[in-house]
Scaffold this motif. Structure first.
Motif, PDB file in Angstrom:
ATOM      1  N   ASP A   1      -2.010 -11.339 -85.904  1.00 56.31           N
ATOM      2  CA  ASP A   1      -1.025 -12.639 -86.452  1.00 56.31           C
ATOM      3  C   ASP A   1      -0.327 -12.072 -85.101  1.00 56.31           C
ATOM      4  O   ASP A   1       0.009 -11.376 -84.596  1.00 56.31           O
ATOM      5  N   ASP A   2      -0.077 -13.368 -84.230  1.00 53.98           N
ATOM      6  CA  ASP A   2       1.110 -13.393 -83.533  1.00 53.98           C
ATOM      7  C   ASP A   2       2.463 -14.287 -83.586  1.00 53.98           C
ATOM      8  O   ASP A   2       2.776 -14.992 -84.080  1.00 53.98           O
ATOM      9  N   VAL A   3       3.776 -13.056 -82.972  1.00 55.51           N
ATOM     10  CA  VAL A   3       4.707 -13.709 -83.578  1.00 55.51           C
ATOM     11  C   VAL A   3       5.999 -13.506 -82.676  1.00 55.51           C
ATOM     12  O   VAL A   3       5.541 -12.591 -81.301  1.00 55.51           O
ATOM     13  N   VAL A   4       6.529 -14.297 -81.870  1.00 53.08           N
ATOM     14  CA  VAL A   4       7.147 -14.325 -80.884  1.00 53.08           C
ATOM     15  C   VAL A   4       8.690 -14.237 -81.634  1.00 53.08           C
ATOM     16  O   VAL A   4       8.953 -15.370 -82.085  1.00 53.08           O
ATOM     17  N   VAL A   5       9.393 -13.374 -80.638  1.00 55.85           N
ATOM     18  CA  VAL A   5      11.163 -13.562 -81.698  1.00 55.85           C
ATOM     19  C   VAL A   5      11.914 -13.634 -80.193  1.00 55.85           C
ATOM     20  O   VAL A   5      11.401 -13.195 -79.310  1.00 55.85           O
ATOM     21  N   VAL A   6      13.115 -14.332 -79.966  1.00 53.63           N
ATOM     22  CA  VAL A   6      13.750 -14.861 -78.858  1.00 53.63           C
ATOM     23  C   VAL A   6      15.269 -14.509 -79.249  1.00 53.63           C
ATOM     24  O   VAL A   6      15.667 -15.155 -80.287  1.00 53.63           O
ATOM     25  N   GLN A   7      15.762 -13.655 -78.167  1.00 52.16           N
ATOM     26  CA  GLN A   7      17.089 -13.414 -77.966  1.00 52.16           C
ATOM     27  C   GLN A   7      17.522 -14.387 -77.416  1.00 52.16           C
ATOM     28  O   GLN A   7      17.370 -14.905 -76.585  1.00 52.16           O
ATOM     29  N   VAL A   8      18.837 -15.369 -78.042  1.00 53.35           N
ATOM     30  CA  VAL A   8      19.302 -16.357 -77.068  1.00 53.35           C
ATOM     31  C   VAL A   8      20.655 -15.832 -76.923  1.00 53.35           C
ATOM     32  O   VAL A   8      21.219 -15.904 -78.279  1.00 53.35           O
ATOM     33  N   ALA A   9      21.390 -16.753 -76.150  1.00 51.44           N
ATOM     34  CA  ALA A   9      22.727 -16.126 -75.628  1.00 51.44           C
ATOM     35  C   ALA A   9      23.578 -17.374 -76.465  1.00 51.44           C
ATOM     36  O   ALA A   9      23.032 -17.783 -76.539  1.00 51.44           O
ATOM     37  N   GLY A  10      25.011 -17.057 -76.213  1.00 51.67           N
ATOM     38  CA  GLY A  10      25.754 -17.759 -77.236  1.00 51.67           C
ATOM     39  C   GLY A  10      26.721 -18.195 -76.617  1.00 51.67           C
ATOM     40  O   GLY A  10      26.838 -18.251 -75.359  1.00 51.67           O
ATOM     41  N   LEU A  11      27.370 -18.439 -76.954  1.00 50.84           N
ATOM     42  CA  LEU A  11      28.991 -19.846 -76.353  1.00 50.84           C
ATOM     43  C   LEU A  11      30.022 -18.795 -75.219  1.00 50.84           C
ATOM     44  O   LEU A  11      30.242 -18.881 -74.349  1.00 50.84           O
ATOM     45  N   ILE A  12      30.399 -17.342 -75.813  1.00 48.80           N
ATOM     46  CA  ILE A  12      30.704 -16.689 -75.041  1.00 48.80           C
ATOM     47  C   ILE A  12      29.874 -15.281 -74.767  1.00 48.80           C
ATOM     48  O   ILE A  12      30.657 -14.145 -73.949  1.00 48.80           O
ATOM     49  N   ALA A  13      28.604 -15.082 -75.254  1.00 51.05           N
ATOM     50  CA  ALA A  13      27.628 -14.215 -74.731  1.00 51.05           C
ATOM     51  C   ALA A  13      27.114 -14.243 -73.617  1.00 51.05           C
ATOM     52  O   ALA A  13      27.009 -15.268 -72.674  1.00 51.05           O
ATOM     53  N   ARG A  14      27.028 -13.042 -72.832  1.00 55.05           N
ATOM     54  CA  ARG A  14      27.134 -12.844 -71.598  1.00 55.05           C
ATOM     55  C   ARG A  14      25.616 -12.642 -70.861  1.00 55.05           C
ATOM     56  O   ARG A  14      25.614 -12.511 -70.005  1.00 55.05           O
ATOM     57  N   ARG A  15      25.392 -11.293 -71.445  1.00 53.89           N
ATOM     58  CA  ARG A  15      24.105 -10.559 -71.076  1.00 53.89           C
ATOM     59  C   ARG A  15      23.698 -10.574 -72.657  1.00 53.89           C
ATOM     60  O   ARG A  15      23.928 -10.144 -73.521  1.00 53.89           O
ATOM     61  N   ILE A  16      22.563 -11.012 -72.299  1.00 54.33           N
ATOM     62  CA  ILE A  16      21.339 -10.532 -72.717  1.00 54.33           C
ATOM     63  C   ILE A  16      20.457  -8.802 -73.095  1.00 54.33           C
ATOM     64  O   ILE A  16      19.755  -8.894 -71.180  1.00 54.33           O
ATOM     65  N   LEU A  17      20.332  -7.911 -72.857  1.00 48.89           N
ATOM     66  CA  LEU A  17      19.375  -6.782 -73.100  1.00 48.89           C
ATOM     67  C   LEU A  17      18.702  -6.725 -73.621  1.00 48.89           C
ATOM     68  O   LEU A  17      17.877  -7.148 -75.368  1.00 48.89           O
ATOM     69  N   CYS A  18      17.374  -6.276 -73.204  1.00 46.03           N
ATOM     70  CA  CYS A  18      16.188  -5.885 -73.620  1.00 46.03           C
ATOM     71  C   CYS A  18      14.816  -5.256 -72.979  1.00 46.03           C
ATOM     72  O   CYS A  18      15.316  -4.439 -71.663  1.00 46.03           O
TER      73      CYS A  18
END
Length: 201
Positions: free
Chosen positions: A125-142
């Motif tokens: 099975d193929d699953v895609v998970v996406v972190q999405v920044a918000g209104l005041i979010a300024r950094r995504i860490l992976c």
């Protein structure tokens, strides 16, 4: 916190009150509690704490296929540590710079800064998970990259200050959450995979 202690010692607790409030906010925002993971070989775990804002058919923009999309919105009071919904191999990772619209809006999935992982499970099975920044979010860490074999429920990322996580599931998946549900990462089941015979190519 050190500044709050120094100001309290030098000028008194009332003068230091704003610093103590800020220190408490930072501590609660960056907390990362342990979780007992939900069981089940076909279980897709909730990747984030928050409120379910989308459950239903959608087009997966990464694998270009029909999918079941589940989205979880995190406000500033939720735990912002993200966990992997399934075990498998990370086939690809996409990072897209973008805007910082309110993450509860549907168009945030398309226009905001985001980081996506494509994971293929042992069952195919193929699953895609996406972190999405918000209104005041300024950094995504992976913390994971392409080619890694990962465990379900593993901490894999963090989004600072209000955001969302989108999960694109195969069309046969069965969601176990509903619009408006409040969920916790790792300890609750987001959906069940229908499974696929790995012998079928």
């Amino acid at each position: 916190m050190a500044a709050a202690v120094l100001v309290t010692w030098g000028w008194g607790p009332w003068v230091a009150l704003p610093l103590w409030l800020f220190a408490v906010f930072v501590l609660q925002f960056f907390r990362d509690p342990r979780r007992v993971l939900a069981e089940g070989q076909d279980a897709v775990l909730c990747p984030a704490d928050g409120r379910v804002i989308m459950v239903g058919p959608a087009e997966d923009p990464y694998l270009k296929r029909p999918a079941i999309k589940c989205s979880i919105f995190m406000n500033v009071f939720n735990v912002h540590s993200n966990r992997l919904p399934v075990a498998g191999q990370v086939r690809r990772r996409w990072y897209s710079p973008g805007r910082f619209l309110n993450a509860s809006l549907d168009k945030a999935s398309e226009h905001n800064e985001r980081n996506a992982l494509w994971i293929t499970t042992a069952g195919g099975d193929d699953v895609v998970v996406v972190q999405v920044a918000g209104l005041i979010a300024r950094r995504i860490l992976c913390y994971v990259g392409e080619g890694e074999v990962v465990d379900r429920g593993r901490r894999y990322g963090f989004i600072r200050f209000g955001s969302r996580v989108d999960v694109y599931l195969p069309p046969g998946a069965h969601p176990e959450v509903a619009l408006g549900d409040k969920v916790k990462a790792g300890s609750q089941v987001l959906a069940r995979l229908a499974g696929r015979d790995p012998r079928v190519q």
